[in-house]
Motif scaffolding. Structure first.
Motif, mmCIF file in Angstrom:
data_model
loop_
_atom_site.group_PDB
_atom_site.id
_atom_site.type_symbol
_atom_site.label_atom_id
_atom_site.label_comp_id
_atom_site.label_asym_id
_atom_site.label_seq_id
_atom_site.Cartn_x
_atom_site.Cartn_y
_atom_site.Cartn_z
ATOM 1 N N GLU A 1 104.543 8.270 -58.269
ATOM 2 C CA GLU A 1 106.000 8.401 -58.417
ATOM 3 C C GLU A 1 106.409 8.237 -59.882
ATOM 4 O O GLU A 1 107.288 8.963 -60.382
ATOM 5 C CB GLU A 1 106.697 7.353 -57.550
ATOM 6 C CG GLU A 1 108.221 7.450 -57.573
ATOM 7 C CD GLU A 1 108.881 6.413 -56.684
ATOM 8 O OE1 GLU A 1 110.126 6.352 -56.670
ATOM 9 O OE2 GLU A 1 108.160 5.644 -56.016
ATOM 10 N N ARG A 13 100.287 6.308 -46.095
ATOM 11 C CA ARG A 13 101.214 6.145 -47.215
ATOM 12 C C ARG A 13 100.682 6.843 -48.459
ATOM 13 O O ARG A 13 101.426 7.547 -49.152
ATOM 14 C CB ARG A 13 101.428 4.659 -47.471
ATOM 15 C CG ARG A 13 102.437 4.344 -48.568
ATOM 16 C CD ARG A 13 102.793 2.866 -48.547
ATOM 17 N NE ARG A 13 103.554 2.523 -49.732
ATOM 18 C CZ ARG A 13 103.028 2.071 -50.859
ATOM 19 N NH1 ARG A 13 101.706 1.918 -50.946
ATOM 20 N NH2 ARG A 13 103.788 1.776 -51.898
ATOM 21 N N ILE A 14 99.401 6.663 -48.754
ATOM 22 C CA ILE A 14 98.805 7.314 -49.922
ATOM 23 C C ILE A 14 98.725 8.817 -49.715
ATOM 24 O O ILE A 14 99.025 9.601 -50.627
ATOM 25 C CB ILE A 14 97.403 6.725 -50.204
ATOM 26 C CG1 ILE A 14 97.534 5.293 -50.723
ATOM 27 C CG2 ILE A 14 96.647 7.589 -51.220
ATOM 28 C CD1 ILE A 14 96.217 4.604 -50.990
ATOM 29 N N PRO A 46 100.736 5.223 -54.657
ATOM 30 C CA PRO A 46 101.996 5.963 -54.481
ATOM 31 C C PRO A 46 103.013 5.666 -55.579
ATOM 32 O O PRO A 46 103.695 6.572 -56.068
ATOM 33 C CB PRO A 46 102.492 5.495 -53.109
ATOM 34 C CG PRO A 46 101.234 5.167 -52.368
ATOM 35 C CD PRO A 46 100.340 4.537 -53.411
ATOM 36 N N ASN A 104 100.626 10.697 -47.870
ATOM 37 C CA ASN A 104 101.977 11.261 -48.005
ATOM 38 C C ASN A 104 102.364 11.394 -49.468
ATOM 39 O O ASN A 104 102.979 12.389 -49.881
ATOM 40 C CB ASN A 104 102.991 10.367 -47.281
ATOM 41 C CG ASN A 104 102.871 10.454 -45.773
ATOM 42 O OD1 ASN A 104 102.347 11.434 -45.242
ATOM 43 N ND2 ASN A 104 103.341 9.432 -45.080
ATOM 44 N N ALA A 105 102.005 10.387 -50.285
ATOM 45 C CA ALA A 105 102.338 10.426 -51.716
ATOM 46 C C ALA A 105 101.578 11.548 -52.418
ATOM 47 O O ALA A 105 102.137 12.242 -53.273
ATOM 48 C CB ALA A 105 102.027 9.078 -52.357
ATOM 49 N N CYS A 107 103.426 14.930 -54.208
ATOM 50 C CA CYS A 107 103.376 15.072 -55.663
ATOM 51 C C CYS A 107 103.121 16.539 -56.016
ATOM 52 O O CYS A 107 101.981 17.006 -56.002
ATOM 53 C CB CYS A 107 102.280 14.174 -56.242
ATOM 54 S SG CYS A 107 102.217 14.197 -58.043
#
Length: 404
Positions: free
Chosen positions: A224, A249-250, A220, A252-253, A257
């Motif tokens: 970012e 978490r990954i 992530p 969602n990232a 993106c």
């Protein structure tokens, strides 16, 4: 015919370096024709200044050896034979330097053979130190033909799927620090921002990026960082996303993106039973969730996956479920491979599926895909392992002489 091409664009390498070392690298150049991108671009190209001049093996003080060992099937016997034959051809005192994944052969080489050196990882830098030359690995390589910037943020994989070479070979796991990646991106931003248009993140397991440095999966943060550069218009992940390691978490990232447009993540099989047999680690339900959320986050995203036909214990139910899974997750493209194994792999205890049964499973799978209802067209292709003709050093030397 046997020499690999020089790269078209490497920002930190100067090829006019002169040296007086007597080096033979014939077999390295011959074997690495069958290697893939990372070995070539990250480590091989940077050592071209060292090996551009070639000394006949009988006169060389140093023989640099490499092989795509660990890439496909087990070439242990061939690598062992080539190295031991090379030792017979060299002059007294000449050193054999084995580089890259070929160093996995070390436990099997006759320990009585003198003057063998092993440079497993970072072998461009290690050769540079050894020969006092400014050589180092290149993790950012611009592809002039495709017009994209290849980045290798992590090498290795901590998973050991039972069909993978990692289940029986050692390949070091190592991530690049975020600060280093930012430094390289800033260099391109300042010196050639157009080369940042299209980024290709390359790795065997991107989802484990950062575990060795930060103690957690830092993909992530990497996404970012890339997203923060307006010069970067598109990000592609042609390999390396492991469904098992894609936590919320990954995921969602990845979904957040908006520059991500091309993603490759492998389902391999369609039933939880068979996924467990091959040690893949994820479930059918997790694969559906990942593909569904990626598609919802960006309707234009291009999703790829692959499957293997002929897996150990595979039955008709597995094939029916696999076709249903593909029709459910709706990838844009599908790679269909025939399962292969190696005697050293955990799955080697299972017998190979017969050609007749494998052909039946393949035809059934393709028929069910044709009959399935999808909203997205599916491009299907097969990947064949390149045919490699095993050759001893004696035969390679003869061909090299003919080529010269």
């Amino acid at each position: 015919r046997i020499l690999l091409s020089f790269p078209k664009s490497l920002k930190n390498i100067k090829f006019e370096v002169e040296h007086s070392y007597k080096i033979n690298s014939d077999i390295l150049k011959y074997n690495l024709q069958y290697e893939w991108d990372r070995e070539i671009e990250v480590s091989y190209w940077p050592i071209l200044p060292l090996i551009s001049k070639n000394t006949p093996i009988e006169e060389a003080d140093y023989i640099i050896y490499g092989h795509f060992y660990a890439r496909f099937h087990n070439f242990q016997e061939e690598v062992k034979s080539q190295i031991e034959e090379t030792a017979k051809f060299r002059k007294p005192g000449a050193k054999i330097i084995i580089v890259g994944k070929s160093c996995n052969i070390k436990p099997y080489i006759d320990p009585n053979i003198p003057d063998i050196i092993y440079f497993e990882s970072h072998y461009a830098e290690k050769l540079g130190e050894y020969f006092n030359m400014p050589l180092k690995e290149e993790y950012f390589v611009f592809d002039e033909d495709g017009r994209w910037l290849n980045i290798w943020p992590v090498d290795g994989c901590n998973r050991s799927c039972y069909f993978c070479r990692r289940s029986y070979m050692h390949i070091p796991f190592e991530s690049l620090p975020l600060d280093y990646i930012k430094e390289q991106l800033d260099w391109y931003k300042e010196n050639n921002p157009k080369k940042l248009d299209h980024i290709m993140l390359r790795a065997e397991n991107l989802t484990e990026y950062g575990l060795d440095l930060y103690g957690y999966q830092a993909l992530p943060e990497l996404l970012e960082l890339l997203n923060s550069y307006p010069e970067i218009k598109a990000i592609s992940m042609p390999i390396g996303l492991a469904i098992r390691e894609i936590d919320n978490r990954i995921l969602n990232a990845l979904c957040a993106c908006n520059k991500l447009y091309n993603v490759y993540t492998n389902v391999e099989a369609g039933t939880n039973r068979l996924l467990d047999v091959i040690g893949k680690g994820h479930t059918r339900e997790k694969a559906i969730e990942v593909f569904k959320r990626l598609r919802l986050s960006n309707p234009d995203i291009v999703l790829h996956t692959n499957v293997m036909i002929g897996l150990p214990t595979e039955n008709i139910e597995d094939i029916v479920s696999l076709a249903d899974l593909i029709n459910t997750i709706e990838p844009n493209s599908l790679y269909v491979l025939r399962y292969r194994t190696d005697p050293s792999q955990p799955l080697a205890k299972y017998p190979y599926m017969s050609n007749e049964l494998w052909a039946y499973h393949l035809k059934l799978f393709l028929r069910l895909l044709r009959e399935g209802k999808r909203n997205i067209s599916l491009h299907i292709k097969t990947i064949k392992v390149p045919k490699y003709k095993s050759r001893s050093y004696n035969r390679i030397a003869k061909q090299l002489e003919e080529d010269r």
